[in-house]
Design a protein around this motif. Structure first.
Motif, PDB file in Angstrom:
ATOM      1  N   ARG A  23      66.403  10.970  64.606  1.00  0.00           N
ATOM      2  CA  ARG A  23      65.811  10.144  63.964  1.00  0.00           C
ATOM      3  C   ARG A  23      65.588  10.646  62.420  1.00  0.00           C
ATOM      4  O   ARG A  23      65.474   9.777  61.414  1.00  0.00           O
ATOM      5  CB  ARG A  23      64.423  10.079  64.539  1.00  0.00           C
ATOM      6  CG  ARG A  23      63.433   9.280  64.051  1.00  0.00           C
ATOM      7  CD  ARG A  23      61.900   9.642  64.493  1.00  0.00           C
ATOM      8  NE  ARG A  23      61.692   9.553  65.811  1.00  0.00           N
ATOM      9  CZ  ARG A  23      61.361   8.711  66.652  1.00  0.00           C
ATOM     10  NH1 ARG A  23      61.431   7.150  65.925  1.00  0.00           N
ATOM     11  NH2 ARG A  23      61.335   8.701  67.758  1.00  0.00           N
ATOM     12  N   GLU A  27      66.911   7.242  60.900  1.00  0.00           N
ATOM     13  CA  GLU A  27      66.172   6.074  61.005  1.00  0.00           C
ATOM     14  C   GLU A  27      65.253   5.526  59.604  1.00  0.00           C
ATOM     15  O   GLU A  27      65.528   4.302  59.370  1.00  0.00           O
ATOM     16  CB  GLU A  27      64.842   6.546  61.927  1.00  0.00           C
ATOM     17  CG  GLU A  27      64.064   5.377  62.291  1.00  0.00           C
ATOM     18  CD  GLU A  27      62.693   5.983  62.987  1.00  0.00           C
ATOM     19  OE1 GLU A  27      62.646   5.017  64.119  1.00  0.00           O
ATOM     20  OE2 GLU A  27      61.853   6.565  62.821  1.00  0.00           O
ATOM     21  N   ASP A  61      73.290   4.092  62.292  1.00  0.00           N
ATOM     22  CA  ASP A  61      71.635   4.159  63.080  1.00  0.00           C
ATOM     23  C   ASP A  61      72.068   3.280  64.307  1.00  0.00           C
ATOM     24  O   ASP A  61      71.783   3.732  65.410  1.00  0.00           O
ATOM     25  CB  ASP A  61      70.709   3.443  62.238  1.00  0.00           C
ATOM     26  CG  ASP A  61      69.482   3.346  63.173  1.00  0.00           C
ATOM     27  OD1 ASP A  61      68.888   4.290  63.391  1.00  0.00           O
ATOM     28  OD2 ASP A  61      69.164   2.144  63.285  1.00  0.00           O
ATOM     29  N   ASP A 162      64.270   2.766  70.356  1.00  0.00           N
ATOM     30  CA  ASP A 162      63.839   4.022  69.593  1.00  0.00           C
ATOM     31  C   ASP A 162      64.526   5.305  69.958  1.00  0.00           C
ATOM     32  O   ASP A 162      65.021   5.253  71.202  1.00  0.00           O
ATOM     33  CB  ASP A 162      62.346   4.029  69.790  1.00  0.00           C
ATOM     34  CG  ASP A 162      61.644   4.663  68.708  1.00  0.00           C
ATOM     35  OD1 ASP A 162      62.309   5.192  67.661  1.00  0.00           O
ATOM     36  OD2 ASP A 162      60.457   5.056  68.684  1.00  0.00           O
TER      37      ASP A 162
END
Length: 517
Positions: A23, A27, A61, A162
């Motif tokens: 992340r 992200e 991503d 996520d």
């Protein structure tokens, strides 16, 4: 004067309690600059870089979260190990970060391993799966095999909404030491290790979002995973990797073609570039500086590179357990022969060799130690609690390196504690002898170790690769050694060789010097 690193504890910003390495690298970048180029993989240097495989942050991503979803759909659970045995391809990078995104533990390994070596890592790690490239063979035992078709299928899943919520201290990835002495040893790192690299950003390479990082290493090495992928992506920079045929001529051509601003390699490769490439034929004007780690950077090589390119080389010293934590960088003076100072925020000291937790004064040689509060420090050795007891001394982690700090805080490396030779009752570091001999004009490379000449008698021996065109001359080298070293440090044997034995990562294997090919 006390050691320069007198602060007790890491003084930089600590990672948040909840932290996922994948992340952190992707992200925010994908949200803010989805169309910016994050990764270029070059397979054919004859073709324009514009035609090479290219990944934007948005595409990375998406692919990483798809692979994470696919791995979880296959039934893998948090903490499961997945071994990756592939060459430098985008699939390698995607699998590594996809596993991190899913809360799994990737085990990066070399595609050059023999089947026997790979099977040892697979067995020792207890990996639930192994990803392999075409034509690779491994006895997976009970582990699942992910070939190219299976890897492609992972990317067909809907992306994970996520990244998995992991703690900073949760296991992230497992790497194995090079194994030059005995079996390879697993080093388990936490997700916080990516945050622990932040002192390098300014303290080593001065990385910026507009940088183009060209790395010459393989993914199984933390040098490549960190400097080649993790750090550039954490800073929204662009990474260029090459996976075509091995040819030293590739590197200056690729620096020019890709507009590289940073180049990372081991000193041996810089030496080869200077020897075999005509740098005047290439436009390297975009290159700000080079980065080097993995072996000592000799003052002669540094000077040669500076003269040939007009650019600096910034060196770093580290270890698998904590990556690189001492370095030179754009904001500091280079002192040839020293890898630099502890990076900002690091707590590093030289401790007494035998016992004690108080840092030694400047100028005294001791065991190099990193404070255990450093977020870049490993979680521990995989299934080897006894080894951990040997490397922790109170609040310090000791990696086995010998070093001294000068009064300005620069570190002077004295070798490995287990490499230290005993000459006439004196402890002698092979690196100290090597550094002195390396200045001889007829020596290209040198490695020093103990040589058994008869039962219970060992002497210091120097294995020397002569410079091209130089005539090997023992008398000249012996005289030079006497001028630059105490008598007990001088080699008693001089042996000329065509090359020095090295690991796949370019480190000299001193124990192999006196063994026949």
């Amino acid at each position: 004067m006390p050691s320069p690193s007198i602060a007790r504890g890491f003084s930089g910003e600590l990672p948040p309690a909840r932290f996922n390495m994948a992340r952190y690298c992707l992200e925010r970048q994908a949200a803010g600059t989805p169309d910016k180029t994050a990764l270029i993989v070059v397979s054919d240097i004859a073709r324009p870089v514009s035609e090479a495989e290219c990944w934007t942050y948005g595409a990375l991503d998406d692919a990483v979260r798809r692979i994470a979803a696919g791995l979880l759909a296959e039934g893998f659970e948090a903490g499961d190990r997945i071994m990756i045995r592939m060459p430098n391809t985008s699939e390698y990078a995607l699998l590594f970060f996809g596993a991190l995104a899913a809360g799994l533990v990737p085990l990066p390994s070399s595609s050059q391993l023999t089947a026997h070596e790979a099977e040892f890592l697979l067995s020792d790690s207890g990996a639930k799966a192994v990803a392999i490239a075409k034509d690779m063979v491994v006895d997976a035992g009970g582990a699942r095999i992910f070939d190219e078709t299976a890897i492609h299928a992972l990317r067909e899943h809907e992306p994970l909404p996520d990244y998995v919520d992991t703690a900073a201290n949760d296991p992230a990835f497992l790497v194995y030491t090079s194994g030059t002495s005995g079996r390879p040893k697993g080093v388990l790192h936490a997700h916080r290790s990516a945050w622990g690299r932040r002192p390098m950003y300014r303290g080593w390479y001065g990385i910026r979002a507009d940088d183009v990082m060209l790395h010459a290493g393989a993914f199984n090495w933390t040098y490549t995973l960190g400097v080649g992928l993790t750090d550039p992506w954490a800073n929204r920079a662009t990474t260029v990797l090459y996976n075509g045929p091995k040819d030293v001529q590739v590197w200056p051509r690729l620096m020019e073609a890709a507009g590289a601003t940073l180049f990372a390699a081991v000193p041996t490769l810089y030496r080869q570039i200077l020897k075999y490439c005509d740098l005047a034929e290439h436009d390297m004007s975009t290159l700000r500086h080079g980065l080097t780690a993995g072996e000592a950077l000799s003052p002669a090589l540094l000077a040669h590179w500076q003269e040939a390119t007009g650019r600096n080389l910034y060196e770093a010293l580290g270890m698998s357990e904590c990556s690189t934590y001492v370095s030179t960088g754009p904001d500091m003076e280079i002192r040839p022969g020293s890898p630099g100072k502890p990076q900002p925020g690091r707590c590093v000291a030289a401790l007494p060799v035998e016992r004690g937790t108080e840092p030694l004064p400047a100028g005294e040689t001791g065991l190099l130690a990193v404070h255990r509060s450093d977020p870049g420090l490993m979680l521990g050795y995989w299934r080897r609690p006894g080894d951990e007891e040997a490397v922790y001394r109170g609040e310090w982690f000791i990696g086995g390196d010998l070093a001294a700090f000068d009064e300005d805080g620069y570190l002077w490396y004295r070798g490995r504690a287990d490499d230290v030779m005993n000459a006439m009752g004196y402890r002698v570091s092979p690196q100290e002898v090597e550094a002195a001999l390396a200045e001889h004009p007829d020596i290209a490379e040198v490695a020093v170790t103990e040589l058994s000449v008869r039962e219970d008698v060992k002497v210091i021996a120097a294995y020397i690769v002569p410079r091209e065109g130089a005539a090997p001359d023992k008398a000249s080298i012996e005289a030079y050694a006497k001028e630059n070293l105490a008598a007990y440090k001088c080699p008693r044997e001089i042996l000329f060789v065509e090359k020095l034995p090295r690991t796949a990562n370019g480190k000299v294997m001193r124990r192999a010097l006196h063994q026949p090919d």
